[in-house]
Design an enzyme around this catalytic site. Sequence first.
Site: not given
Length: 447
Positions: A39, A155, A253, A256, A264, A324, A331
């Site tokens: 990384k 955060e 949020f 649906a 998270c 998303k 994940r």
Amino acid sequence: MTHRRCVGVMGLGHVGLPTALGFAELGWTVVGTDSDESKVAAVTSGAPPFFEPGLEELLRRHLASGRFRALPDVGETVRQAEILFICVGTPHCEDGSADLSQIEGAARVVAENLNAYKLIVEKSTAPVMTARWMERAVRRYDDGRHEFEVACNPEFLREGTAVQDFLHPDRVVIGAGSDKARSWLCELYAPLGRPMLITDLNTAEMIKHASNAFLALKISFINMVSDLCEAAGANVKDVATGLGLDPRIGSHFLQAGLGYGGFCLPKDLKAFIHLAEELGVNFALLREVERINQSRIERLVGKVQQALWVLKDKRLAVWGLAFKPQTDDIRDAPSLNVVRRLRQAGASLRLYDPAAAAEFRRVFPEEPGRLVYCASAIDAAQGADAVLVLTEWPEFREMNWRQVRECVALPIVVDGRNCLDAASLAAEGFEVYRMGEASPAPKEVKV
Ligand code: UGA
């Protein structure tokens, strides 16, 4: 001239790298490090190890400006920094509790490399009392030789908009126990000109966990309303708009669909439930939030079955694998369980995602004829009995449905994110199944 403190960031993942580069953008000198040397090497070469809009540009800018450097030596990073942000992972253990081993490991490395006063800042999401434990760990391994403090600065970065979220936050939460720690952190964020909330350590930690739990709750709430709309013949999108116009509820949020995923919300909810249980508080409400979210997978598969009856040997196009849009992260993505379930049912799958296919392939390698990865949405739709939308990537909304109609075997779309324009689909004769809407009457087949 004021002294420009050096900022250190431990962990160059989805939180650490945007944070490090965000501080560089605000004018601070930043050193970052990660226990994964590959990384550090990728970052040093100017290539972020994951996809995040705007991040590569920011990385290149601050490698060039000299305000950001990635160091392979974790100890050296600790020694150079005066304020040290801990941005390591906090995955969950089997029992749902947060696995804090990376935080504990970071605390030890910090202790072993203390060379002057340091402000150690917990940025990773962790349960209440973690900062106190960090304090104890550092003191133990440093043997009381140096001065240091631990603060908490949670955060609120979303994947896909992390850079924007860092530079334009709704709020900055600072949990600290001394004036010095508070003023150092306030000074660091002052260029943003955003509201700052100063609290104690436990409160700052609680704000973060409660925020993610509340977001999950909002999503599960609208998903249950969605099921109710489906049963009662109402339109969930309009219901969400009506709810959201009340400023006490807010419009965010309330989308649906297939439910929440990612690294998270699911794990933070689990950890929050676990914490409540440990502290003897009955927060059963949140268990229900989880259960509702898990039930979304069957809800979607049920729609595919309503459309096609038997799934064995049906050819399905799966559009969208990322949890998303605007990320290559899979994940805890709902797509993982949907694909698992459809494979069990014997369907043959043609998968497409603009960014996340490479990650998905690690979990589901290609199996010729049964599970193939396609180069485009149109390619995935070739000969499909149905097209399933699992992530609301903008390109799916902008599809040329006439072209899609020409290449599918059957004009059936299951929109798991309610993101497509129903009118353009209807104009091309598609039968569309949406979350929170009664299923279309099956077309009469002429014999
Ligand atoms: C989330 C929080 O939104 C951030 O504030 C927080 O900093 C971050 O977790 C974290 O703890 O690090 P993120 O996981 O990147 O951010 O993604 P979200 O935008 O919260 O979306 C989470 C999931 O909920 C996605 O799968 C999304 O599709 C789903 N979602 C979101 C819905 O199903 N409906 C909605 O209305 C909104």
